[in-house]
Write a protein that holds these residues in place. Structure first.
Motif, mmCIF file in Angstrom:
data_model
loop_
_atom_site.group_PDB
_atom_site.id
_atom_site.type_symbol
_atom_site.label_atom_id
_atom_site.label_comp_id
_atom_site.label_asym_id
_atom_site.label_seq_id
_atom_site.Cartn_x
_atom_site.Cartn_y
_atom_site.Cartn_z
ATOM 1 N N MET A 343 119.213 96.947 -61.065
ATOM 2 C CA MET A 343 119.876 98.034 -60.353
ATOM 3 C C MET A 343 118.881 99.104 -59.912
ATOM 4 N N LEU A 344 117.856 99.372 -60.733
ATOM 5 C CA LEU A 344 116.866 100.374 -60.367
ATOM 6 C C LEU A 344 116.061 99.925 -59.164
ATOM 7 N N ALA A 345 115.707 98.639 -59.109
ATOM 8 C CA ALA A 345 114.960 98.111 -57.967
ATOM 9 C C ALA A 345 115.775 98.232 -56.684
ATOM 10 N N ALA A 346 117.064 97.855 -56.758
ATOM 11 C CA ALA A 346 117.930 97.962 -55.581
ATOM 12 C C ALA A 346 118.142 99.419 -55.196
ATOM 13 N N SER A 347 118.335 100.277 -56.196
ATOM 14 C CA SER A 347 118.585 101.696 -55.918
ATOM 15 C C SER A 347 117.397 102.358 -55.238
ATOM 16 N N ALA A 348 116.183 101.991 -55.656
ATOM 17 C CA ALA A 348 114.990 102.565 -55.025
ATOM 18 C C ALA A 348 114.971 102.262 -53.533
ATOM 19 N N CYS A 349 115.361 101.046 -53.174
ATOM 20 C CA CYS A 349 115.399 100.662 -51.752
ATOM 21 C C CYS A 349 116.485 101.427 -51.007
ATOM 22 N N PHE A 350 117.666 101.526 -51.601
ATOM 23 C CA PHE A 350 118.763 102.230 -50.930
ATOM 24 C C PHE A 350 118.456 103.718 -50.768
ATOM 25 N N ILE A 351 117.820 104.316 -51.774
ATOM 26 C CA ILE A 351 117.447 105.737 -51.656
ATOM 27 C C ILE A 351 116.408 105.907 -50.562
ATOM 28 N N ALA A 352 115.442 104.975 -50.510
ATOM 29 C CA ALA A 352 114.410 105.035 -49.473
ATOM 30 C C ALA A 352 115.035 104.956 -48.079
ATOM 31 N N VAL A 353 116.058 104.119 -47.925
ATOM 32 C CA VAL A 353 116.764 104.017 -46.645
ATOM 33 C C VAL A 353 117.434 105.344 -46.308
ATOM 34 N N THR A 354 118.069 105.957 -47.302
ATOM 35 C CA THR A 354 118.732 107.241 -47.075
ATOM 36 C C THR A 354 117.734 108.307 -46.653
ATOM 37 N N VAL A 355 116.592 108.373 -47.346
ATOM 38 C CA VAL A 355 115.552 109.351 -46.997
ATOM 39 C C VAL A 355 115.072 109.120 -45.570
ATOM 40 N N ALA A 356 114.810 107.861 -45.227
ATOM 41 C CA ALA A 356 114.345 107.536 -43.875
ATOM 42 C C ALA A 356 115.368 107.956 -42.826
ATOM 43 N N VAL A 359 115.337 111.793 -42.512
ATOM 44 C CA VAL A 359 114.141 112.230 -41.784
ATOM 45 C C VAL A 359 114.294 111.938 -40.292
ATOM 46 N N ALA A 360 114.846 110.766 -39.963
ATOM 47 C CA ALA A 360 115.109 110.442 -38.562
ATOM 48 C C ALA A 360 116.094 111.438 -37.964
ATOM 49 N N GLY A 361 117.087 111.848 -38.764
ATOM 50 C CA GLY A 361 118.038 112.847 -38.292
ATOM 51 C C GLY A 361 117.367 114.171 -37.996
ATOM 52 N N ALA A 362 116.430 114.570 -38.859
ATOM 53 C CA ALA A 362 115.695 115.815 -38.629
ATOM 54 C C ALA A 362 114.842 115.735 -37.364
ATOM 55 N N TRP A 363 114.465 114.522 -36.977
ATOM 56 C CA TRP A 363 113.647 114.317 -35.776
ATOM 57 C C TRP A 363 114.504 114.237 -34.508
ATOM 58 N N LEU A 364 115.683 113.606 -34.623
ATOM 59 C CA LEU A 364 116.481 113.293 -33.443
ATOM 60 C C LEU A 364 117.572 114.318 -33.123
ATOM 61 N N LEU A 365 118.121 114.961 -34.136
ATOM 62 C CA LEU A 365 119.245 115.862 -33.913
ATOM 63 C C LEU A 365 118.780 117.204 -33.345
ATOM 64 N N PRO A 366 119.670 117.932 -32.674
ATOM 65 C CA PRO A 366 119.286 119.203 -32.052
ATOM 66 C C PRO A 366 118.662 120.165 -33.064
ATOM 67 N N ARG A 367 117.417 120.526 -32.813
ATOM 68 C CA ARG A 367 116.670 121.374 -33.748
ATOM 69 C C ARG A 367 117.333 122.751 -33.892
ATOM 70 N N GLY A 368 117.487 123.182 -35.133
ATOM 71 C CA GLY A 368 118.074 124.479 -35.407
ATOM 72 C C GLY A 368 119.579 124.454 -35.571
ATOM 73 N N SER A 369 120.224 123.314 -35.266
ATOM 74 C CA SER A 369 121.675 123.217 -35.439
ATOM 75 C C SER A 369 122.024 123.077 -36.919
ATOM 76 N N ALA A 370 123.304 123.262 -37.237
ATOM 77 C CA ALA A 370 123.729 123.172 -38.635
ATOM 78 C C ALA A 370 123.476 121.777 -39.201
ATOM 79 N N VAL A 371 123.765 120.735 -38.393
ATOM 80 C CA VAL A 371 123.561 119.374 -38.885
ATOM 81 C C VAL A 371 122.075 119.076 -39.047
#
Length: 419
Positions: A343-356, A359-371
């Motif tokens: 479960m820890l091995a799988a969780s590390a991958c799923f957390i990494a996906v969430t982080v990625a 981070v993509a959201g911080a790059w793509l979404l309108p800068r300075g918006s609430a989201v």
């Protein structure tokens, strides 16, 4: 050939199924053991933290609806190589995560009924096969099954709360923080993965009739349903069971026993199966479509690509996941691999996906918006959580390396086939 697109009701059921898990049946006791009644603050804090994570993925899914999910978002932000790594993290973690989840559900059923490990393994096998069969039939069926199961689950949890509430005693709220306020943080870490799953359903964004309209509505509805179920069950457990909650292996059974007697164990076992199946059903729906999308984009063999289109069933990708899940299960049973490590091995991958994805959201979404601010803050928090995976960080690292090599090989094959 007609295709099926999911609407608000089925979409909400699939999303709720991805977030809820069998852990809800035991976690109120574990959190209370760590922080006492103050564990309620941990539940509330994590529910509030869900808002920016869910909002980020809803906004990205509405803008870029595709079966690639987070991998598609990362591709838009950082290019195909980063996307390949993210895709591999989720797709190849699923064959470890699904059997482990099924076994957790099986263990809870066996424990509740007073049976041993053979029963746990048998229940796990049935749940796993049922989830694969449901997805093989397509979202038309699996979405309807999910809708019925989540409805039944909500009713059963509501019954547990209503039956037990007359026995509530506010005296059980004192002392409120018997282990100090820092213990609330410890309780939150225990509860953290009860609020995961948003990354899994991003792969279904293209399956909605109108992603821009439906995804925000489904996200809000999911947050409301999950919030009500989690907070009502946690609060009722604390108010009714008091000090007995911390030492209970099956707190929900104790709640149901207040009005139903011996039949409570059977109902709890049924809820454990519903929760486990719902989680696997949603994750398999997302992962199978991700595999087809990765093949479409030259990151996996082109033979896996059929079914990547919205409304279709990616049978080949699903079949590969089944084979890999069977292999992981066989290896784990043969060598006695501890469930926690899988479960820890799988969780590390799923957390990494969430982080990625964040981070993509911080790059793509309108800068300075609430989201955008939500994505930035959530990415920072989740990044810290990822670091606590320890040795399991090697798994996403190795899968990332494999993704870079695989992407080169399969991309050449795709170019040759289309030349």
């Amino acid at each position: 050939m007609s295709t099926h697109r999911i609407g608000l009701a089925q979409g909400t059921a699939i999303y709720v199924g991805a977030i809820l898990g069998a852990g809800i049946l035991a976690l109120p006791a574990l959190a209370a053991d760590a922080a006492g009644p103050a564990s309620l603050l941990a539940w509330l804090t994590l529910l509030l933290f869900c808002v920016p994570v869910a909002a980020t993925f809803a906004a990205l899914g509405a803008r870029y609806p595709d079966s690639g999910g987070v991998a598609t978002f990362v591709s838009r932000a950082f290019g195909p190589r980063a996307s390949a790594a993210v895709g591999y993290w989720f797709y190849f973690a699923l064959p470890a995560g699904a059997p482990a989840t099924a076994y957790v559900g099986g263990q809870y059923v066996a424990h509740t009924l007073g049976h041993g490990d053979r029963t746990a393994l048998a229940v796990a096998a049935v749940l796993l096969l049922a989830a694969f069969a449901s997805n093989a039939a397509g979202l038309r069926l699996s979405g309807r099954i999910q809708l019925v199961l989540v409805g039944a689950l909500a009713v059963l949890l509501a019954v547990a709360v209503v039956i037990a509430l007359p026995a509530a005693d506010t005296a059980n709220l004192t002392p409120f923080a018997p282990h100090g306020w820092l213990a609330v943080g410890q309780a939150a870490s225990l509860l953290f993965f009860s609020f995961a799953g948003w990354e899994a359903v991003t792969h279904l964004s293209g399956e909605f009739r109108d992603p821009r309209r439906d995804l925000p509505r489904v996200t809000v509805a999911t947050l409301l349903v999950v919030g009500v179920l989690y907070l009502s069950l946690a609060a009722t457990s604390v108010l009714v069971l008091g000090p007995a909650l911390a030492g209970s292996a099956a707190p929900l059974t104790l709640l149901l026993e207040h009005g139903l007697g011996p039949v409570a164990a059977v109902l709890t076992a049924a809820m454990a199966m519903l929760l486990t199946f719902g989680t696997m059903n949603a994750y398999l729906a997302g992962a199978s479509r991700l595999g087809a999308a990765l093949a479409r984009d030259g990151m996996l063999p082109a033979a896996l690509a059929p079914g990547h289109e919205p409304g279709r069933v990616p049978h080949r990708s699903l079949a590969l996941l089944f084979v890999l899940s069977a292999l992981v299960s066989a290896v784990a049973l043969t060598f006695g691999t501890p469930l926690a490590q899988v479960m820890l091995a799988a969780s590390a991958c799923f957390i990494a996906v969430t982080v990625a994805g964040l981070v993509a959201g911080a790059w793509l979404l309108p800068r300075g918006s609430a989201v955008w601010w939500g994505a930035v803050v959530a990415a920072g928090v989740m990044g810290v959580v990822l670091l606590f995976s320890g040795w399991a960080l090697l798994v996403p690292l190795l899968l990332g390396i494999a993704a870079l090599g695989g992407a080169r090989v399969w991309a050449r094959s795709l170019d040759a086939a289309t030349a």
